[in-house]
Design a protein around this motif. Structure first.
Motif, PDB file in Angstrom:
ATOM      1  N   LEU A 150       0.807  -1.224   0.000  1.00 53.13           N
ATOM      2  CA  LEU A 150       0.000   0.000   0.000  1.00 53.13           C
ATOM      3  C   LEU A 150       0.841   1.275   0.000  1.00 53.13           C
ATOM      4  CD1 LEU A 150      -3.017  -1.010   2.263  1.00 53.13           C
ATOM      5  CD2 LEU A 150      -2.804  -1.115  -0.226  1.00 53.13           C
ATOM      6  N   PRO A 151       1.958   1.338   0.739  1.00 51.78           N
ATOM      7  CA  PRO A 151       2.783   2.553   0.628  1.00 51.78           C
ATOM      8  C   PRO A 151       3.303   2.789  -0.792  1.00 51.78           C
ATOM      9  CG  PRO A 151       3.354   1.395   2.618  1.00 51.78           C
ATOM     10  CD  PRO A 151       2.428   0.492   1.837  1.00 51.78           C
ATOM     11  N   ARG A 192       0.193   4.223  -2.646  1.00 53.72           N
ATOM     12  CA  ARG A 192      -0.708   5.000  -1.788  1.00 53.72           C
ATOM     13  C   ARG A 192      -1.503   6.059  -2.542  1.00 53.72           C
ATOM     14  NH1 ARG A 192       4.282   6.674  -0.075  1.00 53.72           N
ATOM     15  NH2 ARG A 192       4.694   8.879  -0.299  1.00 53.72           N
ATOM     16  N   LEU A 206       0.747   7.828   4.495  1.00 51.89           N
ATOM     17  CA  LEU A 206       1.738   6.850   4.931  1.00 51.89           C
ATOM     18  C   LEU A 206       1.735   6.677   6.448  1.00 51.89           C
ATOM     19  CD1 LEU A 206       3.881   5.036   3.698  1.00 51.89           C
ATOM     20  CD2 LEU A 206       5.517   6.892   3.953  1.00 51.89           C
ATOM     21  N   LEU A 235      -0.973   4.315   7.459  1.00 54.73           N
ATOM     22  CA  LEU A 235      -0.635   2.934   7.098  1.00 54.73           C
ATOM     23  C   LEU A 235       0.377   2.363   8.075  1.00 54.73           C
ATOM     24  CD1 LEU A 235      -0.351   3.267   3.207  1.00 54.73           C
ATOM     25  CD2 LEU A 235      -2.245   2.295   4.524  1.00 54.73           C
TER      26      LEU A 235
END
Length: 138
Positions: free
Chosen positions: A38-39, A42, A49, A52
């Motif tokens: 996901l980062p 994103r 971030l 997350l």
């Protein structure tokens, strides 16, 4: 979904230790998504971030607990299963709160990922609560 859960209950009732393994694998997958996948994408998810990373820290704690329970093999499974069920439920609410907080920044992909994760977590929580509350569990 209730059919799937009801068919899993007898299996995990006889093998409650494996519930910790399943939970740990789920926490590991969540950690990998939150800290690596996901980062990297994103901009397609819409959650910052720092959020997350915050969720990833919780996933690490859940991973450590589930893994420890799996390898330490506690005698009273029901008690430890209830703990992970409530910890997962807490993580669910924190995740939902994060989605609500960043609602205006989230994309459709972000809603899809976190919605799917929420459904999986809720199913796992229900299964864990059923096993943790069942006196027939070892």
């Amino acid at each position: 979904m209730s059919y799937i859960l009801s068919s899993l209950v007898p299996f995990f009732r006889k093998n409650p230790k494996l519930l910790f393994l399943v939970d740990g694998i789920g926490a590991l997958l969540t950690l990998m998504f939150l800290s690596i996948v996901l980062p990297a994408i994103r901009q397609f998810i819409g959650i910052p971030l720092k959020a997350l990373h915050f969720l990833a820290v919780i996933a690490i704690v859940l991973l450590l607990y589930s893994t420890a329970c799996y390898f330490l093999n506690p005698l009273k499974y029901r008690f430890f299963v209830k703990i992970i069920a409530f910890a997962n439920l807490t993580y669910f609410f924190i995740t939902v709160g994060t989605v609500i907080f960043y609602y205006d920044q989230m994309t459709l992909w972000g809603f899809f990922y976190f919605g799917l994760e929420a459904l999986i977590i809720l199913a796992l929580v229900v299964l864990e609560l059923l096993i943790g509350s069942d006196r027939r569990t070892l």
